[in-house]
Motif scaffolding. Structure first.
Motif, PDB file in Angstrom:
ATOM      1  N   TRP A  76      21.387 -17.168  -4.825  1.00 25.13           N
ATOM      2  CA  TRP A  76      20.317 -17.407  -4.963  1.00 25.13           C
ATOM      3  C   TRP A  76      19.419 -16.558  -4.210  1.00 25.13           C
ATOM      4  CZ3 TRP A  76      20.485 -23.109  -6.059  1.00 25.13           C
ATOM      5  CH2 TRP A  76      20.845 -23.433  -7.420  1.00 25.13           C
ATOM      6  N   ASP A  77      19.887 -16.727  -2.777  1.00 21.34           N
ATOM      7  CA  ASP A  77      19.261 -15.936  -1.712  1.00 21.34           C
ATOM      8  C   ASP A  77      19.521 -14.498  -1.646  1.00 21.34           C
ATOM      9  OD1 ASP A  77      18.385 -18.391  -0.695  1.00 21.34           O
ATOM     10  OD2 ASP A  77      19.817 -18.630   0.846  1.00 21.34           O
ATOM     11  N   ASP A  78      20.704 -14.020  -2.060  1.00 22.09           N
ATOM     12  CA  ASP A  78      20.927 -12.669  -2.120  1.00 22.09           C
ATOM     13  C   ASP A  78      20.189 -12.133  -3.273  1.00 22.09           C
ATOM     14  OD1 ASP A  78      22.653 -12.976  -0.027  1.00 22.09           O
ATOM     15  OD2 ASP A  78      24.606 -12.640  -1.421  1.00 22.09           O
ATOM     16  N   LEU A  79      20.130 -12.777  -4.458  1.00 18.74           N
ATOM     17  CA  LEU A  79      19.293 -12.243  -5.480  1.00 18.74           C
ATOM     18  C   LEU A  79      17.665 -12.207  -5.089  1.00 18.74           C
ATOM     19  CD1 LEU A  79      19.325 -11.396  -8.498  1.00 18.74           C
ATOM     20  CD2 LEU A  79      18.864 -13.849  -9.179  1.00 18.74           C
ATOM     21  N   ALA A  80      17.404 -13.158  -4.397  1.00 18.63           N
ATOM     22  CA  ALA A  80      15.842 -12.947  -3.994  1.00 18.63           C
ATOM     23  C   ALA A  80      15.538 -11.895  -3.238  1.00 18.63           C
ATOM     24  CB  ALA A  80      15.424 -14.084  -3.254  1.00 18.63           C
ATOM     25  N   ASP A  81      16.618 -11.392  -2.396  1.00 22.26           N
ATOM     26  CA  ASP A  81      16.491 -10.056  -1.594  1.00 22.26           C
ATOM     27  C   ASP A  81      16.239  -8.748  -2.620  1.00 22.26           C
ATOM     28  OD1 ASP A  81      16.653 -11.382   0.584  1.00 22.26           O
ATOM     29  OD2 ASP A  81      18.947 -11.231   0.867  1.00 22.26           O
ATOM     30  N   PHE A  82      16.659  -8.802  -3.664  1.00 22.11           N
ATOM     31  CA  PHE A  82      16.454  -7.822  -4.739  1.00 22.11           C
ATOM     32  C   PHE A  82      15.289  -8.010  -5.617  1.00 22.11           C
ATOM     33  CE2 PHE A  82      20.975  -7.281  -3.263  1.00 22.11           C
ATOM     34  CZ  PHE A  82      21.180  -6.324  -2.967  1.00 22.11           C
TER      35      PHE A  82
END
Length: 346
Positions: A156-162
């Motif tokens: 979820w955190d990695d997806l929020a960066d993109f």
């Protein structure tokens, strides 16, 4: 005078410590390592952790170019070289050993950082698709709830960066539109978390929580699932500690008179016969069922002994033994009321 001098020294020391050129005496090239090392597939998360560590040391300017290399005759030239070399060492030590040999050791931290980004970072669209696919495929599969949730949280955190998501025109997080968007994203994450749980253990709890998902947030759902996991583990632990329940058959224990060893040197003080002692005298303690007086052809009983009908006596050498039998009904298909899944015969 001394107070003024001390205050001046303190001011100079504080100013030097907040300078981007400041290096603590304990700093070395292998000192700073993020929680994870760069392995070629985790660049986004690794880079965020590295930037956070460098930001704490006020060294981000060496990577983004806001602190350019001064001219060789500048008073800060030597300081810049020292800090630049230290950052290169920090970056190099945060890479997995198997990749270090393939990383070029350039003389500029900014160039090294850019080279790693071009090599290991993927395009935003490709990475976004990969992360969404990983979220769909992420299942508990026997892991603890804590470990499974942690894996989801990283995705979820990695997806929020993109995916920056919705941004209101007022650019505040307190407006009604932003609150509604955050609630919608929270609901999606709750569904993703619940649907990835093991059905064999949390199927019932998942159904109950999904029926009232509008009233719950992710933290509340996680807390309830963790409590359910602890309850299941405690129950299983008690079951493993309980002794197994078995079936036992009652067998008769022979009396002292029924078991005796013939010894010609022994003589009974009760009957006067040799071969046994008074402790095992049949006349005193009773005859066993298998005893037959061959001289008279019948069983003798005395004291607490038990005789038997002479008609039941066998012939030949085995006449001294008989079987005690009892007619019983066929119970092969009758289930025992006391022990489930077992017939009376079993």
């Amino acid at each position: 005078m001394n107070i003024t001098s001390s205050a001046t020294e303190h001011s100079v020391t504080e100013k030097s410590m907040t300078s981007p050129y400041y290096l603590h005496p304990s700093d070395n090239t292998s000192q700073m390592q993020p929680p994870i090392l760069l392995n070629g597939e985790n660049y986004e998360r690794w880079s965020k952790l590295m930037l956070n560590s460098l930001r704490a040391k006020r060294k981000i300017g060496f990577l983004d170019g806001s602190i350019p290399q001064p001219s060789r005759d500048s008073v800060d030239a030597e300081k810049w070289d020292m800090v630049n070399s230290m950052i290169i060492g920090w970056i190099y030590s945060s890479i997995e050993p198997r990749l270090r040999s393939s990383v070029s050791l350039v003389q500029n931290a900014k160039l090294m950082w850019g080279s790693l980004k071009r090599r290991f970072s993927v395009s935003d669209g490709t990475r976004d698709h990969q992360l969404r696919s990983d979220l769909v495929a992420c299942k508990q599969e026997g892991q603890t709830v804590e470990h499974y949730f942690g894996h989801l949280k990283v995705l979820w955190d990695d997806l929020a960066d993109f995916d920056a998501g919705f941004e209101c025109c007022c650019r505040t997080s307190t407006c009604a539109a932003m609150i509604k968007y955050e609630q919608h994203r929270e609901k999606i994450r709750v569904h993703q978390f619940l649907m990835g749980l093991d059905s064999t253990r949390f199927g019932t709890s998942r159904s109950n929580l999904l029926s009232r998902v509008d009233d719950l947030n992710l933290d509340m759902v996680y807390s309830q699932i963790v409590q359910e996991e602890r309850h299941l583990n405690a129950t299983r632990s008690k079951e493993e500690q309980s002794p197994p329940v078995g079936l036992s058959a009652a067998v008769s224990t022979p009396t002292a008179a029924a078991v005796r060893v013939n010894n010609k040197n022994m003589k009974c003080t009760h009957c006067g016969k040799s071969g046994h002692e008074v402790a095992s005298c049949f006349q005193l303690h009773g005859y066993p069922d298998c005893w037959v007086d061959n001289n008279k052809g019948k069983a003798r009983g005395g004291g607490r002994g038990h005789g038997f009908d002479n008609s039941n006596r066998g012939r030949g050498r085995g006449s001294g033994f008989r079987a005690n039998t009892m007619q019983v009904a066929d119970t092969s298909n009758v289930t025992s009321p006391g022990v489930p899944n077992f017939t009376l015969e079993q």
